[in-house]
Write a protein that holds these residues in place. Structure first.
Motif, mmCIF file in Angstrom:
data_model
loop_
_atom_site.group_PDB
_atom_site.id
_atom_site.type_symbol
_atom_site.label_atom_id
_atom_site.label_comp_id
_atom_site.label_asym_id
_atom_site.label_seq_id
_atom_site.Cartn_x
_atom_site.Cartn_y
_atom_site.Cartn_z
ATOM 1 N N ALA A 1 33.848 34.944 48.447
ATOM 2 C CA ALA A 1 33.306 35.595 47.680
ATOM 3 C C ALA A 1 31.736 36.054 48.629
ATOM 4 O O ALA A 1 31.638 37.228 48.909
ATOM 5 N N LEU A 8 33.941 39.308 49.775
ATOM 6 C CA LEU A 8 33.477 40.471 48.937
ATOM 7 C C LEU A 8 32.117 40.974 49.011
ATOM 8 O O LEU A 8 31.867 41.854 48.693
ATOM 9 N N ARG A 9 31.223 40.255 49.494
ATOM 10 C CA ARG A 9 29.681 40.538 49.189
ATOM 11 C C ARG A 9 29.524 41.726 50.462
ATOM 12 O O ARG A 9 28.611 42.514 50.060
ATOM 13 N N SER A 41 37.447 45.587 44.136
ATOM 14 C CA SER A 41 38.631 45.084 43.539
ATOM 15 C C SER A 41 39.851 45.075 44.170
ATOM 16 O O SER A 41 40.756 43.988 43.933
ATOM 17 N N ARG A 62 39.989 41.893 45.823
ATOM 18 C CA ARG A 62 40.035 40.488 44.999
ATOM 19 C C ARG A 62 41.654 40.751 44.565
ATOM 20 O O ARG A 62 42.193 39.363 44.800
ATOM 21 N N ALA A 63 42.255 41.805 44.524
ATOM 22 C CA ALA A 63 43.557 41.472 44.204
ATOM 23 C C ALA A 63 44.575 41.262 45.391
ATOM 24 O O ALA A 63 45.485 40.407 45.124
ATOM 25 N N LEU A 79 43.816 37.373 45.812
ATOM 26 C CA LEU A 79 44.686 36.638 44.773
ATOM 27 C C LEU A 79 46.089 36.728 45.098
ATOM 28 O O LEU A 79 46.684 35.563 44.974
ATOM 29 N N THR A 80 46.747 37.593 45.603
ATOM 30 C CA THR A 80 48.145 37.818 45.799
ATOM 31 C C THR A 80 48.578 36.814 47.194
ATOM 32 O O THR A 80 49.383 36.106 46.954
ATOM 33 N N VAL A 137 50.308 45.522 46.594
ATOM 34 C CA VAL A 137 49.710 45.337 45.669
ATOM 35 C C VAL A 137 48.059 45.734 46.102
ATOM 36 O O VAL A 137 47.372 46.220 45.128
ATOM 37 N N VAL A 142 48.390 49.725 45.574
ATOM 38 C CA VAL A 142 48.410 50.036 44.094
ATOM 39 C C VAL A 142 47.015 49.712 43.654
ATOM 40 O O VAL A 142 46.411 50.594 42.621
ATOM 41 N N GLU A 148 41.947 52.081 41.330
ATOM 42 C CA GLU A 148 40.621 52.276 41.249
ATOM 43 C C GLU A 148 40.042 53.481 41.399
ATOM 44 O O GLU A 148 39.131 53.797 40.873
ATOM 45 N N ALA A 176 26.916 36.313 45.284
ATOM 46 C CA ALA A 176 28.303 37.056 44.829
ATOM 47 C C ALA A 176 28.989 36.422 43.459
ATOM 48 O O ALA A 176 29.718 36.804 43.038
ATOM 49 N N GLY A 200 39.434 46.232 37.285
ATOM 50 C CA GLY A 200 39.908 46.205 38.579
ATOM 51 C C GLY A 200 40.419 44.558 38.709
ATOM 52 O O GLY A 200 41.653 44.443 39.347
ATOM 53 N N GLY A 228 44.430 43.566 39.038
ATOM 54 C CA GLY A 228 44.630 42.793 40.333
ATOM 55 C C GLY A 228 45.523 41.600 39.987
ATOM 56 O O GLY A 228 46.610 41.153 40.433
ATOM 57 N N LEU A 276 49.087 42.569 39.005
ATOM 58 C CA LEU A 276 49.786 42.863 40.193
ATOM 59 C C LEU A 276 50.024 41.761 40.733
ATOM 60 O O LEU A 276 51.268 41.714 41.598
ATOM 61 N N ALA A 277 49.353 40.733 40.889
ATOM 62 C CA ALA A 277 49.632 39.505 41.602
ATOM 63 C C ALA A 277 51.047 38.886 40.858
ATOM 64 O O ALA A 277 51.872 38.136 41.313
#
Lengths: 141, 413
Positions: free
Chosen positions: A60, A64-65, A73, A76-77, A80-81, A123, A126, A131, B25, B220, B224, B227-228
């Motif tokens: 993060a 992300l920051r 978003s 993050r997806a 995570l994947t 991913v 998409v 978004e 964050a 979002g 996500g 989707l994962a």
């Protein structure tokens, strides 16, 4: 059903479930295997507290920051994947070095890694598309 | 030259992090009870389906008189075990997402504020530990990777109950927050104020996102996560859903790959039957009220044969259908002097193993498609598929479809 009664019933059921599990373990798992089981159970908590949670903080803070707000978003997806498929892919690749049967784990490393990369890319795309319509609908400043 | 400031030690920095909260964050809109509750709902459903289908598999392998499971529907075990592994794998991204959304709570200081709070945090520890244990060992099991030094089946069964129990306790403790989280729109003002952290001297606190932006962030993240889950499902479910088999790059099996176009779980070499199974002196021992009979392969081939399209389904989630032919078990039971209520004890040539001796209940033994199979896809059985003879029945766990059969003993009803 009043809330306190419902929560009490759930609590009782949950404790009963855990007790059933412990009872099955004590009856069916040989004593000499209890220590390896305990090691793996505690290992999950250690992995969460010392690996997963710090990794989330670091990702993060470092990734992300620094990303533009509209890309967080999809990022993050993607992360995570990568995390989920990456863990399974790593296990697949390690296990395939020990297989004793040609019909187990038939996909080689290039297929596994290529498939994971493609999945992560899809991913991310998409998630980015998902978004966009809301960003277009944002009121002008 | 001014003296250089001493760098704080590691312990000091950890304490500061604990007292002052996670970095900027980590106060993202994702770390909100609305997200935690929604991901938790999906995770709870996945765990519940995984647990229920696991119980069904356990009952198939350890039958109880009050809930007999039989050969119909023929696709039942395939569906339930496909779901078992699919939901188990879906738990990988769901668990990661839930832990990510909730992780700032880990940094609460002090960690325990009293007995009740301590019990609550302890119950979360049990849930996290057992959930990670179940998912990780389950994944390694379907890959036939066993690095842990304990028997998988019994431990997986025991910890499944601990996990589901801890999950129900978790729901009981957090029910008000769950209701609040699910009942509040993602872009509405928070029903409760999110935890705030003490201001860090010299640093301005981050500007909070407006509700609409925060709602988009939360939405979002949920998209996500979905989707994962889709990604891990598509890359694995093809081991049981044949149309998706080409996409299943992470699946431990392809349903069309193996000797005679069918996967193998345990080879003849692993079972230690490479010599005994091809012994020309092999004879099937048929025991029952009519006495003991020996039937060699030629004699079995001379009996009435029956053909059926049947599925091999493994509790590891893969399944594959093929055309089997052989002698109906019902015919052999009658030949041995048994009746419609007779079950059959099936013994394999395997010298050891938990499944070398199994019992075929009467409901299976008298199903017309339950065979002592001699041929697969029109050819003699491959050695790894159980040559010279194996049991194949509809809706039966793969471990109970005994290979390299050496005897059938008809048991009185």
């Amino acid at each position: 059903m009043p809330d306190r009664l419902l929560r009490g019933a759930l609590l009782g059921l949950g404790v009963l479930g855990m007790a059933v599990g412990v009872s099955i373990g004590v009856r069916e798992v040989p004593v000499r295997q209890w220590w390896p089981v305990a090691r793996w159970l505690v290992g999950g908590i250690v992995v969460h507290d010392l690996v997963l949670a710090p990794a989330a903080v670091v990702l993060a803070f470092l990734v992300l920051r620094r990303a533009p707000a509209g890309w967080r978003s999809p990022l993050r997806a993607a992360l995570l994947t990568v995390g989920a498929l990456g863990l399974v892919a790593a296990a697949v690749l390690v296990a395939s070095t020990m297989r004793q049967n040609a019909s187990v784990l038939p996909a080689g490393a290039p297929v596994v890694l290529g498939g994971v990369a493609l999945a992560v890319l899809l991913v991310t795309l998409v998630a980015a598309v998902a978004e966009r319509p809301r960003r277009r609908g944002r009121a002008p400043r | 030259m001014p003296p250089q400031a001493e760098r704080p030690g590691l312990l000091s920095r950890v304490r500061t992090l604990a007292e002052q909260g996670p970095p900027q964050a980590a106060t993202s809109a994702v770390h909100d009870e609305r997200v935690v509750a929604r991901v938790g709902r999906w995770l709870g459903i996945a765990f519940a389906v995984c647990f229920a289908t696991g119980v069904l598999s356990h009952l198939h392998q350890n039958p109880v008189a009050w809930l007999p499971l039989g050969p119909t529907p023929s696709w039942g075990y395939r569906l339930t075990q496909g779901l078992h592994v699919a939901t188990g794998l879906a738990c990988v991204p769901l668990l990661l997402a839930k832990l990510y959304a909730a992780y700032p709570r880990l940094f609460a200081w002090p960690p325990v504020t009293g007995l009740v709070n301590g019990l609550e945090r302890g119950s979360i520890g049990v849930l996290v530990g057992s959930a990670l244990f179940q998912v990780s060992t389950g994944v390694m099991n379907i890959l036939q990777w066993y690095p842990w030094g304990f028997g998988f089946t019994g431990v997986h069964w025991a910890v499944a109950w601990v996990t589901i129990g801890a999950l129900v306790v978790h729901i009981a403790v957090h029910l008000p927050a769950i209701r609040r989280g699910l009942g509040t729109a993602l872009d509405a003002p928070a029903a409760v104020e999110p935890p705030t952290f003490p201001a860090v001297p010299g640093h301005a606190p981050p500007d909070p996102e407006d509700d609409a932006t925060a709602g988009r962030t939360r939405r979002g993240f949920l998209v996500g996560t979905g989707l994962a889950v889709a990604a891990i499902t598509v890359t694995t479910v093809g081991q049981t859903a044949q149309p998706l088999s080409r996409l299943a790059v992470l699946a431990p099996r392809r349903p069309d790959l193996g000797p005679q176009g069918l996967p193998v779980n345990r080879t003849a070499a692993q079972a230690g039957v490479e010599r005994s199974a091809v012994d020309p002196a092999w004879v099937l021992r048929l025991l029952g009220p009519a006495g003991e009979q020996g039937l060699d392969l030629q004699a079995l081939q001379g009996l009435d044969q029956h053909e059926a399209e049947l599925t091999i389904t493994c509790v590891e989630g893969w399944s594959a259908s093929a055309l089997w032919s052989g002698v109906p078990v019902a015919q052999l039971v009658s030949r041995a002097g048994g009746g419609r209520g007779s079950s059959v004890r099936v013994t394999s040539l395997e010298p050891r193993g938990a499944y070398r001796v199994t019992t075929l209940p009467a409901s299976y033994a008298f199903h017309p498609d339950t065979l002592l199979a001699l041929r697969l896809e029109g050819q003699d059985l491959d050695l790894d598929h159980g040559y010279p003879a194996r049991i194949i029945a509809p809706n039966r766990p793969g471990v109970l479809q005994t290979k390299w059969v050496t005897s059938l003993e008809v048991l009185d009803a």
